[in-house]
Design a protein around this motif. Structure first.
Motif, PDB file in Angstrom:
ATOM      1  N   SER A  39      20.729  38.279  34.899  1.00  0.00           N
ATOM      2  CA  SER A  39      22.037  37.735  35.265  1.00  0.00           C
ATOM      3  C   SER A  39      23.147  38.778  35.215  1.00  0.00           C
ATOM      4  CB  SER A  39      22.393  36.561  34.344  1.00  0.00           C
ATOM      5  OG  SER A  39      21.468  35.505  34.495  1.00  0.00           O
ATOM      6  N   SER A  40      22.828  40.001  34.810  1.00  0.00           N
ATOM      7  CA  SER A  40      23.818  41.078  34.836  1.00  0.00           C
ATOM      8  C   SER A  40      23.769  41.770  36.195  1.00  0.00           C
ATOM      9  CB  SER A  40      23.544  42.083  33.719  1.00  0.00           C
ATOM     10  OG  SER A  40      22.302  42.741  33.919  1.00  0.00           O
ATOM     11  N   THR A  41      24.800  42.544  36.511  1.00  0.00           N
ATOM     12  CA  THR A  41      24.869  43.146  37.837  1.00  0.00           C
ATOM     13  C   THR A  41      25.582  44.499  37.792  1.00  0.00           C
ATOM     14  OG1 THR A  41      25.595  42.789  40.127  1.00  0.00           O
ATOM     15  CG2 THR A  41      27.046  41.975  38.384  1.00  0.00           C
ATOM     16  N   LYS A  42      25.186  45.391  38.696  1.00  0.00           N
ATOM     17  CA  LYS A  42      25.885  46.675  38.842  1.00  0.00           C
ATOM     18  C   LYS A  42      27.083  46.547  39.765  1.00  0.00           C
ATOM     19  CE  LYS A  42      22.178  50.007  37.918  1.00  0.00           C
ATOM     20  NZ  LYS A  42      22.868  50.548  36.725  1.00  0.00           N
ATOM     21  N   THR A  43      26.938  45.739  40.830  1.00  0.00           N
ATOM     22  CA  THR A  43      28.028  45.528  41.784  1.00  0.00           C
ATOM     23  C   THR A  43      28.277  44.039  41.954  1.00  0.00           C
ATOM     24  OG1 THR A  43      26.496  45.557  43.662  1.00  0.00           O
ATOM     25  CG2 THR A  43      27.505  47.655  43.032  1.00  0.00           C
ATOM     26  N   THR A  44      29.522  43.693  42.260  1.00  0.00           N
ATOM     27  CA  THR A  44      29.873  42.283  42.417  1.00  0.00           C
ATOM     28  C   THR A  44      30.946  42.131  43.480  1.00  0.00           C
ATOM     29  OG1 THR A  44      30.469  40.279  41.201  1.00  0.00           O
ATOM     30  CG2 THR A  44      31.648  42.310  40.604  1.00  0.00           C
ATOM     31  N   VAL A  45      31.348  40.886  43.731  1.00  0.00           N
ATOM     32  CA  VAL A  45      32.272  40.555  44.812  1.00  0.00           C
ATOM     33  C   VAL A  45      33.474  39.811  44.250  1.00  0.00           C
ATOM     34  CG1 VAL A  45      32.542  39.290  46.990  1.00  0.00           C
ATOM     35  CG2 VAL A  45      30.358  40.381  46.444  1.00  0.00           C
ATOM     36  N   MET A  46      34.662  40.141  44.763  1.00  0.00           N
ATOM     37  CA  MET A  46      35.860  39.376  44.422  1.00  0.00           C
ATOM     38  C   MET A  46      36.175  38.413  45.559  1.00  0.00           C
ATOM     39  SD  MET A  46      39.743  40.599  43.434  1.00  0.00           S
ATOM     40  CE  MET A  46      39.379  40.944  41.709  1.00  0.00           C
ATOM     41  N   VAL A  47      36.399  37.159  45.217  1.00  0.00           N
ATOM     42  CA  VAL A  47      36.798  36.146  46.200  1.00  0.00           C
ATOM     43  C   VAL A  47      38.323  36.080  46.236  1.00  0.00           C
ATOM     44  CG1 VAL A  47      36.689  33.715  46.833  1.00  0.00           C
ATOM     45  CG2 VAL A  47      34.688  34.836  45.817  1.00  0.00           C
ATOM     46  N   LEU A  48      38.890  36.270  47.434  1.00  0.00           N
ATOM     47  CA  LEU A  48      40.343  36.311  47.578  1.00  0.00           C
ATOM     48  C   LEU A  48      40.926  34.902  47.628  1.00  0.00           C
ATOM     49  CD1 LEU A  48      40.578  39.092  50.313  1.00  0.00           C
ATOM     50  CD2 LEU A  48      40.572  39.346  47.824  1.00  0.00           C
ATOM     51  N   ASN A  49      42.272  34.843  47.660  1.00  0.00           N
ATOM     52  CA  ASN A  49      42.950  33.556  47.809  1.00  0.00           C
ATOM     53  C   ASN A  49      42.470  32.863  49.080  1.00  0.00           C
ATOM     54  OD1 ASN A  49      44.571  35.564  46.389  1.00  0.00           O
ATOM     55  ND2 ASN A  49      46.038  33.925  46.127  1.00  0.00           N
ATOM     56  N   PRO A  56      42.478  34.726  42.916  1.00  0.00           N
ATOM     57  CA  PRO A  56      41.259  35.520  43.110  1.00  0.00           C
ATOM     58  C   PRO A  56      40.309  35.345  41.926  1.00  0.00           C
ATOM     59  CG  PRO A  56      43.230  36.844  43.485  1.00  0.00           C
ATOM     60  CD  PRO A  56      43.688  35.559  42.889  1.00  0.00           C
ATOM     61  N   MET A  57      39.023  35.482  42.190  1.00  0.00           N
ATOM     62  CA  MET A  57      38.028  35.388  41.128  1.00  0.00           C
ATOM     63  C   MET A  57      36.850  36.296  41.455  1.00  0.00           C
ATOM     64  SD  MET A  57      36.038  31.775  41.853  1.00  0.00           S
ATOM     65  CE  MET A  57      34.696  32.283  40.790  1.00  0.00           C
ATOM     66  N   VAL A  58      36.164  36.734  40.412  1.00  0.00           N
ATOM     67  CA  VAL A  58      34.989  37.582  40.573  1.00  0.00           C
ATOM     68  C   VAL A  58      33.745  36.707  40.467  1.00  0.00           C
ATOM     69  CG1 VAL A  58      33.678  39.507  39.587  1.00  0.00           C
ATOM     70  CG2 VAL A  58      36.178  39.595  39.669  1.00  0.00           C
ATOM     71  N   ILE A  59      32.827  36.873  41.408  1.00  0.00           N
ATOM     72  CA  ILE A  59      31.621  36.049  41.440  1.00  0.00           C
ATOM     73  C   ILE A  59      30.806  36.201  40.159  1.00  0.00           C
ATOM     74  CG2 ILE A  59      29.413  35.689  42.606  1.00  0.00           C
ATOM     75  CD1 ILE A  59      31.741  34.575  44.135  1.00  0.00           C
ATOM     76  N   ASN A  60      30.521  37.441  39.767  1.00  0.00           N
ATOM     77  CA  ASN A  60      29.772  37.703  38.534  1.00  0.00           C
ATOM     78  C   ASN A  60      30.376  38.910  37.835  1.00  0.00           C
ATOM     79  OD1 ASN A  60      27.970  38.078  36.459  1.00  0.00           O
ATOM     80  ND2 ASN A  60      26.208  38.556  37.744  1.00  0.00           N
ATOM     81  N   PRO A  61      31.170  38.712  36.773  1.00  0.00           N
ATOM     82  CA  PRO A  61      31.820  39.843  36.091  1.00  0.00           C
ATOM     83  C   PRO A  61      30.966  40.496  35.001  1.00  0.00           C
ATOM     84  CG  PRO A  61      32.578  37.799  35.129  1.00  0.00           C
ATOM     85  CD  PRO A  61      31.600  37.417  36.216  1.00  0.00           C
ATOM     86  N   TYR A  62      29.734  40.003  34.789  1.00  0.00           N
ATOM     87  CA  TYR A  62      28.911  40.490  33.672  1.00  0.00           C
ATOM     88  C   TYR A  62      28.145  41.739  34.099  1.00  0.00           C
ATOM     89  CZ  TYR A  62      30.132  35.985  31.716  1.00  0.00           C
ATOM     90  OH  TYR A  62      30.821  34.904  31.240  1.00  0.00           O
ATOM     91  N   GLY A  63      28.760  42.899  33.882  1.00  0.00           N
ATOM     92  CA  GLY A  63      28.229  44.143  34.417  1.00  0.00           C
ATOM     93  C   GLY A  63      27.208  44.829  33.527  1.00  0.00           C
TER      94      GLY A  63
END
Length: 237
Positions: A39-49, A56-63
């Motif tokens: 469930s951890s990730t090296k890269t992730t995506v930010m969802v804009l307004n 805005p929110m980050v899909i998976n912030p657990y790096g």
């Protein structure tokens, strides 16, 4: 009161006679920490307004990229004549993890695309009161005392927060500031080595959590654990 003094004197005498001793020290440490597990990730995506104006929110912030950590602790350990060690550390530390944000998704400006290149990072900051009981062995003595120890961090989470930011190609910046209400007691088996010369010492340790941060997620088999590498400077009384 006289009996108490006599008891302390007897214990002190026994320590001298049998070569056993108590050692007390204070430690400052720094190092690297990250999340591991599927469930951890090296890269992730930010969802804009979006069109409803949500933040805005980050899909998976657990790096699972390493980030700098720091802390301090007090230590007490009993060293037997043959080298056996029984001790504990108690302190406060801040663990940080990081994931790279390389894309943003959502409506933005006059672009017809829903996906936009971005450059940023998602950071999780977690503060813990940390207790580490351990056993060990003094494998070398005088003039340098060298201790090999095995124990477990017991980390009592105080607060966990997300601090993420991303910049689009046109220079527009987005930031998220989320205080998470996750209350976790983390268990991390820990292997360490410490060398002392006189009052001063250097330590190096590795800990890997066995507490799954995502164990309470319903309908999914998600796994997320902490990993910590520490280096410390000690002062032995």
């Amino acid at each position: 009161m006289k009996k108490v003094y006599l008891l302390l004197l007897a214990l002190g005498s026994a320590t001298v006679v049998f070569g056993q001793k108590m050692e007390y020290s204070a430690q400052l440490n720094s190092g690297l920490s990250r999340f591991t597990g599927e469930s951890s990730t090296k890269t992730t995506v930010m969802v804009l307004n979006d069109t409803w104006g949500s933040a805005p929110m980050v899909i998976n912030p657990y790096g699972n990229r390493y980030n700098v950590t720091y802390g301090g602790s007090l230590q007490a350990q009993f060293v037997a004549a043959g080298g056996f060690i029984l001790g504990t550390q108690a302190g406060y530390e801040q663990l940080r993890t990081q994931a790279k944000i390389d894309r943003a998704h959502g409506f933005w400006s006059h672009s017809s695309s829903m996906t936009h290149p971005a450059d940023g990072k998602a950071v999780i900051i977690a503060d813990y009161i940390n207790l580490q009981p351990y056993i060990g062995w003094r494998i070398k003595q005088s003039p340098i005392d060298l201790d090999l120890t095995l124990g477990s961090d017991i980390g009592f989470s105080q607060q966990m927060k997300e601090r993420s930011e991303a910049t689009l190609e046109d220079g527009t910046e987005f930031k998220t500031r989320i205080d998470r209400n996750e209350s976790i007691t983390d268990f991390r088996p820990r292997l360490g080595i410490t060398g002392y010369h006189g009052h001063f010492g250097l330590s190096l340790s590795y800990a890997h959590g066995i507490k799954n941060y995502k164990a309470n997620m319903e309908g999914a088999n998600m796994k997320l654990y902490t990993q910590v590498i520490r280096a410390g400077l000690l002062y032995r009384l």
